[in-house]
Scaffold this motif. Structure first.
Motif, PDB file in Angstrom:
ATOM      1  N   HIS A 134       0.728  -1.236  -0.045  1.00 32.55           N
ATOM      2  CA  HIS A 134       0.063  -0.054   0.080  1.00 32.55           C
ATOM      3  C   HIS A 134       0.892   1.283   0.056  1.00 32.55           C
ATOM      4  N   GLN A 135       2.140   1.260   0.238  1.00 33.93           N
ATOM      5  CA  GLN A 135       2.914   2.372   0.539  1.00 33.93           C
ATOM      6  C   GLN A 135       4.278   2.471  -0.270  1.00 33.93           C
ATOM      7  N   ARG A 136       4.704   1.291  -0.729  1.00 39.68           N
ATOM      8  CA  ARG A 136       5.892   1.328  -1.666  1.00 39.68           C
ATOM      9  C   ARG A 136       5.832   1.722  -3.062  1.00 39.68           C
ATOM     10  N   LEU A 137       6.470   2.447  -3.638  1.00 35.65           N
ATOM     11  CA  LEU A 137       6.276   3.019  -4.622  1.00 35.65           C
ATOM     12  C   LEU A 137       6.982   1.921  -5.889  1.00 35.65           C
ATOM     13  N   HIS A 138       6.352   1.489  -6.798  1.00 35.91           N
ATOM     14  CA  HIS A 138       6.738   0.505  -7.710  1.00 35.91           C
ATOM     15  C   HIS A 138       7.196   1.226  -9.146  1.00 35.91           C
ATOM     16  N   SER A 139       8.500   0.903  -9.227  1.00 32.81           N
ATOM     17  CA  SER A 139       8.970   1.771 -10.762  1.00 32.81           C
ATOM     18  C   SER A 139       8.257   1.286 -11.963  1.00 32.81           C
ATOM     19  N   ALA A 140       7.928   0.101 -12.090  1.00 31.85           N
ATOM     20  CA  ALA A 140       7.586  -0.515 -13.054  1.00 31.85           C
ATOM     21  C   ALA A 140       5.960  -0.086 -13.346  1.00 31.85           C
ATOM     22  N   LEU A 141       5.071   0.327 -12.255  1.00 31.91           N
ATOM     23  CA  LEU A 141       3.907   0.631 -12.232  1.00 31.91           C
ATOM     24  C   LEU A 141       3.561   2.094 -12.447  1.00 31.91           C
ATOM     25  N   GLY A 142       4.713   3.051 -12.883  1.00 27.60           N
ATOM     26  CA  GLY A 142       4.530   4.244 -12.791  1.00 27.60           C
ATOM     27  C   GLY A 142       4.540   4.993 -11.444  1.00 27.60           C
ATOM     28  N   HIS A 143       5.388   4.447 -10.477  1.00 25.54           N
ATOM     29  CA  HIS A 143       5.793   4.879  -9.241  1.00 25.54           C
ATOM     30  C   HIS A 143       4.394   5.233  -8.343  1.00 25.54           C
ATOM     31  N   VAL A 144       3.893   4.314  -8.343  1.00 28.08           N
ATOM     32  CA  VAL A 144       2.467   4.093  -7.699  1.00 28.08           C
ATOM     33  C   VAL A 144       2.373   2.854  -6.845  1.00 28.08           C
ATOM     34  N   PRO A 145       1.914   2.652  -5.719  1.00 29.06           N
ATOM     35  CA  PRO A 145       1.805   1.427  -4.987  1.00 29.06           C
ATOM     36  C   PRO A 145       1.015   0.448  -5.663  1.00 29.06           C
ATOM     37  N   PRO A 146       1.279  -0.777  -5.385  1.00 28.16           N
ATOM     38  CA  PRO A 146       0.762  -1.948  -6.263  1.00 28.16           C
ATOM     39  C   PRO A 146      -0.820  -1.922  -5.950  1.00 28.16           C
ATOM     40  N   ALA A 147      -1.236  -1.795  -4.769  1.00 31.74           N
ATOM     41  CA  ALA A 147      -2.766  -1.719  -4.372  1.00 31.74           C
ATOM     42  C   ALA A 147      -3.327  -0.769  -5.055  1.00 31.74           C
ATOM     43  N   GLU A 148      -2.995   0.563  -5.207  1.00 31.92           N
ATOM     44  CA  GLU A 148      -3.579   1.694  -5.794  1.00 31.92           C
ATOM     45  C   GLU A 148      -3.573   1.344  -7.397  1.00 31.92           C
ATOM     46  N   TYR A 149      -2.390   0.652  -8.017  1.00 30.65           N
ATOM     47  CA  TYR A 149      -2.654   0.509  -9.367  1.00 30.65           C
ATOM     48  C   TYR A 149      -3.679  -0.611  -9.898  1.00 30.65           C
ATOM     49  N   GLU A 150      -3.493  -1.652  -8.739  1.00 26.82           N
ATOM     50  CA  GLU A 150      -4.819  -2.472  -8.867  1.00 26.82           C
ATOM     51  C   GLU A 150      -6.110  -2.075  -9.017  1.00 26.82           C
ATOM     52  N   ALA A 151      -6.235  -1.254  -7.856  1.00 30.41           N
ATOM     53  CA  ALA A 151      -7.582  -0.832  -7.712  1.00 30.41           C
ATOM     54  C   ALA A 151      -7.784   0.224  -9.076  1.00 30.41           C
ATOM     55  N   ALA A 152      -7.101   0.768  -9.678  1.00 29.54           N
ATOM     56  CA  ALA A 152      -7.200   1.618 -10.865  1.00 29.54           C
ATOM     57  C   ALA A 152      -7.313   0.758 -12.201  1.00 29.54           C
ATOM     58  N   TYR A 153      -6.823  -0.334 -12.308  1.00 25.48           N
ATOM     59  CA  TYR A 153      -6.830  -1.174 -13.102  1.00 25.48           C
ATOM     60  C   TYR A 153      -8.289  -1.679 -13.281  1.00 25.48           C
ATOM     61  N   TRP A 154      -8.856  -2.278 -12.007  1.00 27.20           N
ATOM     62  CA  TRP A 154     -10.029  -2.798 -12.013  1.00 27.20           C
ATOM     63  C   TRP A 154     -11.178  -1.750 -12.072  1.00 27.20           C
TER      64      TRP A 154
END
Length: 75
Positions: free
Chosen positions: A38-58
């Protein structure tokens, strides 16, 4: 990939201090997993947390190789 994650977990959490009980390890592990998702920024996801990216994906139906515009605007 699982071995890499386990190695990262051990290096960042387990080996850094002596543990007095299994309960302490359980609580620390739960906190680490929450941070990792929920807090770690992931470079392969555009520097957003994985949970936030997944929520936006769905919510937006984006492909796994693109960063949703809503995520970029909120960054």
């Amino acid at each position: 990939m699982a071995e890499a994650l386990n190695s990262l977990y051990k290096h960042e959490l387990i080996y850094r201090r002596p543990w007095t009980s299994a309960t302490d390890v359980e609580y620390a592990t739960a906190e680490w997993v929450s941070w990792y998702n929920h807090q770690r920024l992931h470079s392969a996801l555009g520097h957003v947390p994985p949970a936030e990216y997944e929520a936006a994906y769905w919510a937006g139906g984006t492909t796994s190789t693109t960063v949703p515009e809503t995520v970029l605007q909120n960054s």
